[in-house]
Structures are given as C-alpha cells and as structure tokens.
Design an enzyme around this catalytic site. Structure first.
Site: not given
Length: 263
Positions: A50, A61
């Site tokens: 990924e 994130d």
C-alpha cells in the site's frame, strides 16, 4: 476481470496463511529510498504494498505517518511521483501495489487520467479512505474501465447498509478499520475489528483486511485468525525513519512471521 490483489489473498488462503499488507509513503525519506524500502518489504514477506501519496491535509494519519508525508511534501513530492514509484517497484518485484490517496488529489488530476496513468504504471488499484461508494460514481466507472481494484473502508460505526455498500463497491478487499480515529501502532488491537469483520462477512464480503494499530507479529497472527489480511503502516514507517531500508526490511521479516496460521 481478475483482481491481482484478490488473487494474492486467495493464494494465501489456499496455503493456510493470511496476507501481510505493508504501507509506506512515496518520497520518504527520499524518492529513491521509498522505492528501495517498498522493494525490501516485498522481498521480506509483505504480500501486497500500500503506497501512500503524501497529502497536505491527512486527516486519517497518525503522527508517524503525518511526519513522514510532510517530509516528502517539503522535499517536493508531486502526484506524478506516485506513478513513477509504482512503475519502479513493479519492475523489480512481482507484488500488487495499491496507491492510498485522499480523493481531492485524484479529482484535481482528473479521475480518468489518474486511472489510465495508474494502470499504465502497473498499479493494482486505489485505497480511498475519504471516498464513500455513493459519492464515488466517477471512480467506479473509471476503475471498471481500466480494470483497477478499488478498496473502500468500513468502520465499527458503519451501519449495515453502509457495510453492504462498501462490500458491493469494493474489488480486491474491504479495508476494515480496527479502531475509530487515526492510524498509529497500538499496544492492543481493538476487539471491535473482529466484530466488524464478522458483520462484513454477513454482508457478503469475500476479502476483509484489517488495518490501523497493528505493530507486532503476534497482532498479525491475531488478526489473521479471522481476517484475510493484516495491514501494517506506522510500524514500518517508523522503522524506515529510525534505521533506513535495512531496518524496515528486518521489521517486515519479523511481522511476516505472524502470517503462518494453523490449518
């Protein structure tokens, strides 16, 4: 249309083990090192890569990944570097590479053009954390035309109807978010993940992979007792930040020890 990601997941299932999916951002600490790191994790037990596209507003994130992507942006990351990275990685290792990106950069670039350039680079598809299927008609059409996988997210808070939408729209796997909130390695992977995967199965999901918070081989093993893949991000990014390509390769090798499960 054969999904390279689904094929790898099926192979791992057939072998009596689950898949290890590794996340790294393009351009960190440099473009060349990010490519070398991705190749290194593929050679040390990671089954699917990924590859994150750095973005100025990475709402999902955690601090480790945010710091790395901000570093890449400060170094002059451009979206086209994502395709360059996919091309460079797939020329060296035979592992499916999914790009992970927030949706706005794809729209800015042009959805059809993005799909064409990703397919031409040898990419397997896209993970789109902030795109929901009922707002994704353009991407559904472009990915259908170009044969790219599309991975939508499912969270513990998702309604049954939303889970069904994610299952129906995804190709490759559904990304089951194990905890509410942002990414980051945690001491204890949320038990909500197991319930979420069970709900996805009830909604007809063939491949469910769990991410957010996985940082040890033991946690990988725990996840793969009920899911098809374990997704590791922050632990790999931190290893790359702390010790470069050699360290991230070693951590990938350690994590991969958790993929063998009892038949």
């Amino acid at each position: 249309m054969v999904s390279s990601v689904a094929s790898v997941l099926a192979e791992r299932k057939e072998a009596g083990s689950g898949a290890l999916i590794g996340y790294l951002p393009v351009g960190f600490p440099t473009f060349d090192e990010s490519v070398d790191a991705a190749v290194a994790i593929a050679r040390n037990g990671v089954d699917i890569i990924e590859l994150g596209l750095p973005y100025s507003d990475p709402v999902m994130d955690g601090p480790v990944i945010q710091k790395a992507t901000q570093h890449a942006l400060a170094n002059g990351f451009k979206l086209s570097h994502g395709f360059d990275a996919v091309r460079a990685i797939t020329s060296r290792v035979d592992v499916p590479v999914l790009l992970m990106t927030y949706w706005n950069p794809v729209v800015q670039y042009g959805v059809e053009r993005f799909a064409d350039d990703l397919a031409a680079a040898g990419g397997a598809g896209l993970i789109t954390p902030d795109l929901i299927p009922d707002e994704g008609a353009d991407w559904l059409a472009a990915s259908e035309r170009s044969g790219l996988d599309r991975v939508f997210l499912a969270a513990p808070s998702s309604s049954d109807a939303r889970l069904r939408q994610a299952v129906d729209a995804s190709r490759g796997f559904v990304y089951a978010v194990s905890t509410m909130g942002i990414t980051g390695a945690r001491g204890d992977v949320d038990k909500a993940a197991q319930i979420l995967v069970s709900r996805l199965r009830e909604a007809g999901c063939e491949n469910a992979c769990v991410g957010l918070g996985i940082s040890t081989a033991e946690q990988v093993r725990e996840i793969l007792a009920y899911a098809d893949g374990a997704i590791v991000g922050s632990a790999l990014v931190k290893a790359l930040a702390d010790g470069g390509v050699d360290r991230v390769a070693a951590v990938a090798r350690e994590l991969a020890q958790g993929t063998a499960r009892a038949n």
